[in-house]
Enzyme design. Structure first.
Site, PDB file in Angstrom:
ATOM      1  N   ASN A  16       0.849  -1.208  -0.020  1.00  0.00           N
ATOM      2  CA  ASN A  16      -0.016   0.099  -0.138  1.00  0.00           C
ATOM      3  C   ASN A  16       0.715   1.227  -0.039  1.00  0.00           C
ATOM      4  O   ASN A  16       0.487   2.162  -0.598  1.00  0.00           O
ATOM      5  CB  ASN A  16      -0.843  -0.068   1.294  1.00  0.00           C
ATOM      6  CG  ASN A  16      -2.147  -0.674   0.837  1.00  0.00           C
ATOM      7  OD1 ASN A  16      -2.961  -0.388   0.150  1.00  0.00           O
ATOM      8  ND2 ASN A  16      -2.208  -1.852   1.725  1.00  0.00           N
TER       9      ASN A  16
ATOM     10  N   MET B 257       0.974  -1.898  12.304  1.00  0.00           N
ATOM     11  CA  MET B 257       0.046  -3.175  13.261  1.00  0.00           C
ATOM     12  C   MET B 257       0.381  -2.808  14.467  1.00  0.00           C
ATOM     13  O   MET B 257       0.355  -3.859  15.445  1.00  0.00           O
ATOM     14  CB  MET B 257       0.539  -4.545  12.656  1.00  0.00           C
ATOM     15  CG  MET B 257       0.544  -4.797  11.328  1.00  0.00           C
ATOM     16  SD  MET B 257      -1.241  -4.414  10.777  1.00  0.00           S
ATOM     17  CE  MET B 257      -2.141  -5.978  11.349  1.00  0.00           C
ATOM     18  N   ARG B 258       0.560  -1.509  14.966  1.00  0.00           N
ATOM     19  CA  ARG B 258       0.626  -1.112  16.577  1.00  0.00           C
ATOM     20  C   ARG B 258      -0.339  -0.415  16.828  1.00  0.00           C
ATOM     21  O   ARG B 258      -0.991   0.805  15.970  1.00  0.00           O
ATOM     22  CB  ARG B 258       1.876  -0.576  16.867  1.00  0.00           C
ATOM     23  CG  ARG B 258       3.242  -1.045  16.441  1.00  0.00           C
ATOM     24  CD  ARG B 258       3.431  -2.369  17.038  1.00  0.00           C
ATOM     25  NE  ARG B 258       3.387  -2.478  18.343  1.00  0.00           N
ATOM     26  CZ  ARG B 258       3.251  -3.540  19.401  1.00  0.00           C
ATOM     27  NH1 ARG B 258       3.192  -4.505  18.831  1.00  0.00           N
ATOM     28  NH2 ARG B 258       3.382  -3.289  20.572  1.00  0.00           N
TER      29      ARG B 258
ATOM     30  N   HIS C 257      -8.055  -0.330   6.187  1.00  0.00           N
ATOM     31  CA  HIS C 257      -8.407  -1.558   6.807  1.00  0.00           C
ATOM     32  C   HIS C 257      -9.137  -2.512   5.729  1.00  0.00           C
ATOM     33  O   HIS C 257      -9.853  -2.329   5.150  1.00  0.00           O
ATOM     34  CB  HIS C 257      -9.431  -1.352   7.973  1.00  0.00           C
ATOM     35  CG  HIS C 257      -9.882  -2.143   8.783  1.00  0.00           C
ATOM     36  ND1 HIS C 257      -9.068  -2.827   9.764  1.00  0.00           N
ATOM     37  CD2 HIS C 257     -10.839  -3.184   8.872  1.00  0.00           C
ATOM     38  CE1 HIS C 257      -9.429  -4.113  10.482  1.00  0.00           C
ATOM     39  NE2 HIS C 257     -10.616  -4.309   9.815  1.00  0.00           N
TER      40      HIS C 257
ATOM     41  N   GLN D  59      -7.677  -4.234  -4.637  1.00  0.00           N
ATOM     42  CA  GLN D  59      -8.262  -3.041  -4.456  1.00  0.00           C
ATOM     43  C   GLN D  59      -7.976  -1.993  -3.540  1.00  0.00           C
ATOM     44  O   GLN D  59      -8.267  -0.619  -3.826  1.00  0.00           O
ATOM     45  CB  GLN D  59      -9.925  -3.482  -3.987  1.00  0.00           C
ATOM     46  CG  GLN D  59     -10.607  -4.210  -5.002  1.00  0.00           C
ATOM     47  CD  GLN D  59     -10.641  -3.418  -6.447  1.00  0.00           C
ATOM     48  OE1 GLN D  59     -11.276  -2.336  -6.526  1.00  0.00           O
ATOM     49  NE2 GLN D  59     -10.195  -4.063  -7.625  1.00  0.00           N
TER      50      GLN D  59
HETATM   51  C1  GAR Z   1      -3.309  -4.575   4.099  1.00  0.00           C
HETATM   52  O1  GAR Z   1      -4.029  -5.738   3.678  1.00  0.00           O
HETATM   53  C2  GAR Z   1      -4.011  -3.630   5.128  1.00  0.00           C
HETATM   54  O2  GAR Z   1      -5.337  -3.397   4.731  1.00  0.00           O
HETATM   55  C3  GAR Z   1      -3.814  -4.613   6.265  1.00  0.00           C
HETATM   56  O3  GAR Z   1      -2.637  -4.940   6.179  1.00  0.00           O
HETATM   57  C4  GAR Z   1      -1.887  -5.123   4.967  1.00  0.00           C
HETATM   58  C5  GAR Z   1      -0.708  -4.563   4.740  1.00  0.00           C
HETATM   59  O4  GAR Z   1      -0.240  -4.851   3.398  1.00  0.00           O
HETATM   60  N1  GAR Z   1      -3.819  -3.639   7.555  1.00  0.00           N
HETATM   61  C6  GAR Z   1      -4.477  -3.968   8.813  1.00  0.00           C
HETATM   62  O5  GAR Z   1      -4.649  -5.015   8.819  1.00  0.00           O
HETATM   63  C7  GAR Z   1      -4.376  -3.004   9.728  1.00  0.00           C
HETATM   64  N2  GAR Z   1      -5.003  -3.533  11.058  1.00  0.00           N
HETATM   65  P1  GAR Z   1       0.972  -4.057   2.666  1.00  0.00           P
HETATM   66  O6  GAR Z   1       2.213  -4.003   3.783  1.00  0.00           O
HETATM   67  O7  GAR Z   1       1.427  -5.067   1.682  1.00  0.00           O
HETATM   68  O8  GAR Z   1       0.371  -2.608   2.469  1.00  0.00           O
END
Ligand code: GAR
Length: 196
Positions: free
Chosen positions: A14, A90-91, A109, A173
Site C-alpha cells: 500500500n 500493526m501497532r 483496513h 482494490q
Molecule cells: C493490508 O491488507 C492492510 O489493509 C492491512 O495490512 C495489509 C498490509 O499490506 N492492515 C491491517 O490489517 C490494519 N489493521 P501491505 O504492507 O502490503 O500494504
C-alpha cells in the site's frame, strides 16, 4: 503540497501504491516512510523508491507505549509531515498520539467497516458466508478501526476462496482505493470514495 508520512509494519504494497500516486499535480508528496519493524520489507521498497525511511523498533519499549510514540513523533518531526497514512501499521496507537494527529491521519483496513474491525478479517468474512468483502479507508480516531469513512471498495467472495485468495483480491482494490482517497483528502475533500 501536503507532506505525507507513511507508517507501515510489513511488506508495504500500500505504501508503494500511495507513493507512486503522488506525482504530477497531486496535492501531496511522500516525505517519510516509518516502520516499527527495522526489518519490514516496506522499508526496502521505500529506499528503492528513493524515499527517506526511519525505523523505531517498538520491542525495547515493552509496555511503554507513550515512550514508543514519543520516539515515533521525534523521528517524524524533522520531516514536518502534514498528514499521516497508516498502511499496514500493526501497532495500536494511544489516544494521545491519535489526538495529536486528529483530522490528519488515515488508515486502510481490510474489511467493509463497520464489519470486522481488528484482525483476521478475511477468515471472518468467509466464516460468516458473506457474498462480498472489501476494504475501507477511514480517519483514525481513538476507537480502533472506527472513525469517519472516507472510502470503500468491494470485491465478490468466490466459491473456493481461502483467506489468502480473498486477501489478495482485496489487496488489489486497496491499491486503487487508498490513492484515490488520499488525492481527495489532501485536496481538502472528505466526500467518500466508492469503488469500483
Ligand atoms: C493490508 O491488507 C492492510 O489493509 C492491512 O495490512 C495489509 C498490509 O499490506 N492492515 C491491517 O490489517 C490494519 N489493521 P501491505 O504492507 O502490503 O500494504
Amino acid at each position: 503540497q501536503r507532506r505525507v508520512a507513511i507508517l507501515l509494519s510489513g511488506g508495504g504494497s500500500n505504501m508503494v501504491a500511495l507513493a507512486r500516486s503522488m506525482t504530477g499535480d497531486h496535492p501531496a508528496r511522500p516525505v517519510l516512510v516509518l516502520s516499527n519493524d527495522p526489518n519490514a520489507g516496506g522499508l526496502t521498497k521505500a529506499r528503492d523508491l528513493g524515499l527517506p525511511t526511519a525505523a523505531i523498533d517498538h520491542r525495547p519499549f515493552g509496555r511503554d507505549r507513550t515512550g514508543f510514540e514519543e520516539a515515533l513523533l521525534a523521528a517524524m518531526a524533522p520531516h514536518a509531515p502534514d498528514l499521516v497514512c497508516l498502511a499496514g501499521f500493526m501497532r495500536i496507537l494511544t489516544p494521545r498520539f491519535v489526538g495529536a494527529w486528529a483530522g490528519r491521519m488515515l488508515n486502510i483496513h481490510p474489511s467493509l467497516l463497520p464489519l470486522y474491525p481488528g484482525l483476521h478479517t478475511h477468515a471472518r468474512a468467509l466464516a460468516n458466508g458473506d457474498a462480498e468483502h472489501g476494504c475501507t479507508v477511514h480517519e483514525v480516531t481513538e476507537e480502533l478501526d472506527h472513525g469517519p469513512l472516507l472510502g470503500q471498495a468491494r470485491v465478490p467472495v468466490l466459491p473456493g476462496d481461502t483467506p489468502d485468495t480473498l486477501a489478495a483480491r482485496v489487496l488489489g482494490q486497496e491499491h486503487r482505493l487508498y490513492p484515490a482517497v488520499l488525492r481527495r483528502y489532501a485536496a481538502g475533500d472528505r466526500t467518500p470514495v466508492r469503488l469500483p
